[in-house]
Scaffold this motif. Sequence first.
Motif, PDB file in Angstrom:
ATOM      1  N   ARG A  26      34.105  50.527  35.381  1.00  0.00           N
ATOM      2  CA  ARG A  26      33.827  49.097  35.465  1.00  0.00           C
ATOM      3  C   ARG A  26      33.859  48.457  34.091  1.00  0.00           C
ATOM      4  N   ARG A  89      31.749  35.321  27.586  1.00  0.00           N
ATOM      5  CA  ARG A  89      30.985  35.652  28.785  1.00  0.00           C
ATOM      6  C   ARG A  89      29.750  36.499  28.519  1.00  0.00           C
ATOM      7  N   LEU A  94      34.028  44.561  34.271  1.00  0.00           N
ATOM      8  CA  LEU A  94      35.188  43.964  34.945  1.00  0.00           C
ATOM      9  C   LEU A  94      34.820  43.316  36.275  1.00  0.00           C
ATOM     10  N   ASP A  95      33.736  43.746  36.904  1.00  0.00           N
ATOM     11  CA  ASP A  95      33.331  43.135  38.163  1.00  0.00           C
ATOM     12  C   ASP A  95      32.797  41.719  37.973  1.00  0.00           C
ATOM     13  N   GLU A  96      32.299  41.407  36.788  1.00  0.00           N
ATOM     14  CA  GLU A  96      31.713  40.089  36.536  1.00  0.00           C
ATOM     15  C   GLU A  96      32.708  39.104  35.948  1.00  0.00           C
ATOM     16  N   LEU A  97      33.919  39.542  35.657  1.00  0.00           N
ATOM     17  CA  LEU A  97      34.923  38.654  35.093  1.00  0.00           C
ATOM     18  C   LEU A  97      35.769  38.070  36.218  1.00  0.00           C
ATOM     19  N   ASP A  98      35.347  36.940  36.723  1.00  0.00           N
ATOM     20  CA  ASP A  98      36.024  36.317  37.860  1.00  0.00           C
ATOM     21  C   ASP A  98      36.376  34.862  37.574  1.00  0.00           C
ATOM     22  N   THR A  99      36.740  34.544  36.345  1.00  0.00           N
ATOM     23  CA  THR A  99      37.013  33.158  35.986  1.00  0.00           C
ATOM     24  C   THR A  99      38.306  32.640  36.603  1.00  0.00           C
ATOM     25  N   LEU A 100      39.214  33.514  37.011  1.00  0.00           N
ATOM     26  CA  LEU A 100      40.461  33.064  37.615  1.00  0.00           C
ATOM     27  C   LEU A 100      40.349  32.860  39.116  1.00  0.00           C
ATOM     28  N   LYS A 101      39.199  33.202  39.683  1.00  0.00           N
ATOM     29  CA  LYS A 101      39.020  33.022  41.119  1.00  0.00           C
ATOM     30  C   LYS A 101      38.721  31.567  41.435  1.00  0.00           C
TER      31      LYS A 101
END
Length: 102
Positions: A26, A89, A94-101
């Motif tokens: 992760r 951030r 990697l599970d918390e990196l969702d800025t492109l969603k």
Amino acid sequence: MIPLSWYLTLAAALFVIGLFGALARRNAVGVLMGVELILNAVNINLIAFWRYGNPMQLTGQLFSIFVIAVAAAEAAVGLALIIAIYRIRGTVNLDELDTLKG
């Protein structure tokens, strides 16, 4: 002289460890380390096939040097991206990196 199968077994083991590290981690730094292990397995295969194929041609060594250069560039760019993401951030998970969603 060490048989070719031993080199291929070592490279396969490194590839599997790297693949597991790249898919199961992760942490972004752990994923980069897994990718580096995969590239090192490729280098072992290139040099082993060069040695047991035609050692008079330098194709295996040239491809291996090219892979090392690509791995160095990938590590530099990847670490720069990870540092930039951490500054913004505060995490490299990697599970918390969702800025492109959405």
